[in-house]
Design a protein around this motif. Sequence first.
Motif, short mmCIF file in Angstrom:
data_model
loop_
_atom_site.label_atom_id
_atom_site.label_comp_id
_atom_site.label_asym_id
_atom_site.label_seq_id
_atom_site.Cartn_x
_atom_site.Cartn_y
_atom_site.Cartn_z
N VAL A 25 0.84 -1.21 0.00
CA VAL A 25 0.00 0.00 0.00
C VAL A 25 0.87 1.25 0.00
O VAL A 25 0.66 2.18 -0.79
CB VAL A 25 -0.96 0.00 1.21
CG1 VAL A 25 -1.55 1.40 1.43
CG2 VAL A 25 -2.08 -1.00 1.01
N GLY A 26 1.86 1.28 0.88
CA GLY A 26 2.72 2.46 0.98
C GLY A 26 3.48 2.76 -0.29
O GLY A 26 3.53 3.91 -0.76
N ILE A 27 4.05 1.72 -0.90
CA ILE A 27 4.83 1.92 -2.12
C ILE A 27 3.93 2.25 -3.30
O ILE A 27 4.27 3.08 -4.15
CB ILE A 27 5.69 0.68 -2.41
CG1 ILE A 27 6.69 0.46 -1.26
CG2 ILE A 27 6.44 0.83 -3.73
CD1 ILE A 27 7.50 -0.80 -1.37
N ARG A 28 2.76 1.64 -3.37
CA ARG A 28 1.80 1.93 -4.44
C ARG A 28 1.36 3.40 -4.41
O ARG A 28 1.37 4.09 -5.43
CB ARG A 28 0.59 1.02 -4.30
CG ARG A 28 -0.69 1.49 -4.99
CD ARG A 28 -0.58 1.48 -6.48
NE ARG A 28 -1.91 1.49 -7.08
CZ ARG A 28 -2.16 1.51 -8.36
NH1 ARG A 28 -1.15 1.56 -9.22
NH2 ARG A 28 -3.39 1.50 -8.82
N VAL A 29 1.00 3.88 -3.22
CA VAL A 29 0.54 5.27 -3.11
C VAL A 29 1.66 6.24 -3.45
O VAL A 29 1.44 7.27 -4.09
CB VAL A 29 0.02 5.54 -1.68
CG1 VAL A 29 -0.30 7.03 -1.49
CG2 VAL A 29 -1.24 4.72 -1.41
N ALA B 19 5.33 -1.90 -6.45
CA ALA B 19 4.85 -2.15 -5.09
C ALA B 19 4.85 -3.64 -4.78
O ALA B 19 5.28 -4.06 -3.69
CB ALA B 19 3.44 -1.57 -4.92
N THR B 20 4.39 -4.46 -5.73
CA THR B 20 4.33 -5.90 -5.51
C THR B 20 5.73 -6.49 -5.36
O THR B 20 6.00 -7.27 -4.44
CB THR B 20 3.61 -6.58 -6.69
OG1 THR B 20 2.28 -6.08 -6.78
CG2 THR B 20 3.56 -8.08 -6.51
N ILE B 21 6.63 -6.12 -6.25
CA ILE B 21 7.99 -6.67 -6.22
C ILE B 21 8.71 -6.28 -4.93
O ILE B 21 9.34 -7.12 -4.27
CB ILE B 21 8.78 -6.18 -7.43
CG1 ILE B 21 8.20 -6.76 -8.72
CG2 ILE B 21 10.25 -6.54 -7.32
CD1 ILE B 21 8.74 -6.13 -9.98
N SER B 22 8.61 -5.02 -4.55
CA SER B 22 9.32 -4.54 -3.36
C SER B 22 8.78 -5.19 -2.09
O SER B 22 9.54 -5.64 -1.23
CB SER B 22 9.21 -3.01 -3.25
OG SER B 22 9.74 -2.39 -4.41
N ALA B 23 7.47 -5.24 -1.97
CA ALA B 23 6.87 -5.83 -0.76
C ALA B 23 7.17 -7.32 -0.67
O ALA B 23 7.47 -7.84 0.41
CB ALA B 23 5.36 -5.58 -0.78
N ALA B 24 7.11 -8.03 -1.81
CA ALA B 24 7.40 -9.46 -1.79
C ALA B 24 8.84 -9.73 -1.35
O ALA B 24 9.11 -10.66 -0.59
CB ALA B 24 7.15 -10.05 -3.18
N GLY C 276 -0.46 -8.38 -3.69
CA GLY C 276 -1.12 -7.92 -4.90
C GLY C 276 -2.32 -7.04 -4.60
O GLY C 276 -2.57 -6.04 -5.28
N SER C 277 -3.06 -7.39 -3.56
CA SER C 277 -4.21 -6.59 -3.14
C SER C 277 -3.78 -5.18 -2.72
O SER C 277 -4.39 -4.19 -3.13
CB SER C 277 -4.92 -7.29 -1.98
OG SER C 277 -5.87 -6.45 -1.37
#
Length: 463
Positions: A369-373, A381-386, A409-410
């Motif tokens: 959520v943080g990276i997406r925003v 966002a998906t790659i970094s969080a994973a 992903g959500s």
Amino acid sequence: MLSSLNGFALAQSATWSAHDARLLTAAVAGIAVIVLLISWAKLHPFLSLALGATTLGVVAGMPFGDLVDTFTEGLGSTVGDVGLLVALGAMLGKLLTDSGGAERVVETVLGRTTRKTLPWAMVFIASLLGLPMFFEVGVVLLVPVVVMVAARSEQPVLRVGIPALAGLSILHGLVPPHPGPLAAVDALHVDLGLTLALGIVVAIPTAIIAGPLFGSYISQRVDLPPATHLLGQTPDQEEHEHRPSFLAAVAMLLLPVVLMLCKSVADLTLTEGSLGYTILDTIGTPVVAMMLTVLIAIVVLGTGARFSRNKISDVVGSSLPAIAGIILIVGAGGGFKETLVESGVNEMITDLATGANLSPLILGWLIAVGIRVATGSATVATISAAGMVAPMVTELPPAQGALVALAIGSGSLILSHVNDAGFWLVKEYFGMSVGQTLKTWTAMETLLSLVSFAAILVLSVFV
């Protein structure tokens, strides 16, 4: 003596605390560089991720030679695992579009709907076409159709358009073979077939709520004039003299999903090493499943549309330039993830989350959520969080690990706004103002994220 031991223990604690603080600073600095370069400097995400990984490694104290080797190793591994699937998915999508198979699906479904069921049909169409296609390709293909359907049925364009966008977007965030979910599966080392199956389970109710239901609600509150400038771009029914049948087109859309699920079926029902297990395990391997589908689609769609060998070669080849940038971004994300691992940041984050009693589900969603925003990129966002939560997933049961990939992903879908290319694509296609786009598209994306995460949390109780 006792006081000396206590002093040594305190010194060790202080040393580790300082080391952890340095790693945390490195992670924050790396992500901050990525965010600033993408959102403020407008630098390409590939370069931004590479510079972010460099910042992270330097601040964490990695030798520069090791840093370069680590990044390139992660990039190569990710492109090898994910890039090939992305390329094969692009080939399948191009074959469907150029052969007229995508048009056939749209026309057949629309011909069997009523005014009341039309928004639900648009979710179905978008979901089918969205399986092998990237979000931007799906938007370009579907929006002219949405405008045409809305005009002919005399319905608000948002009542038809929001369900189509919801169907496309939820697949982009949750369901392989889209780049984000594939990258999460690769980084977390979870079962792709299981992730795909659970992703579909989560996507169905989410698309219904954020699609037809929200579309009916918001279309009464945001009044848009007909986007007549797009009517000339609707697919020409006479463009293809020969087109695949509806069943053939749908079969090609669903074939990779069915083949990938074979691997999970084999794991659950057959004895490892048996002939049946070996066959299902082989054809269910993602690369094999996608390769078989493309080869079969060349025969079924290409030959069925009376394409010559040269034409088929041109169609398949022309699908690749458009996804070169996507493959580079995903690869750079793999390099960033590998830098997180080798620098020790992953282990530090795992320890912090364990101490704070944060589950991988919640932590992965929050980071995404943080990276997406901040960046506007669902894939980044998906790659970094994973990469950050990967160590926390290693000991989880397969289903729980798959749910962590879905939670990431959500989170990557939430709050699309002015730093997201998809925001401007939808705004321009539908002829909306920035305010109207925030009320419609941004609200829909946020609803997708919240509803899907709630569904994932419910599933986590039972699987």
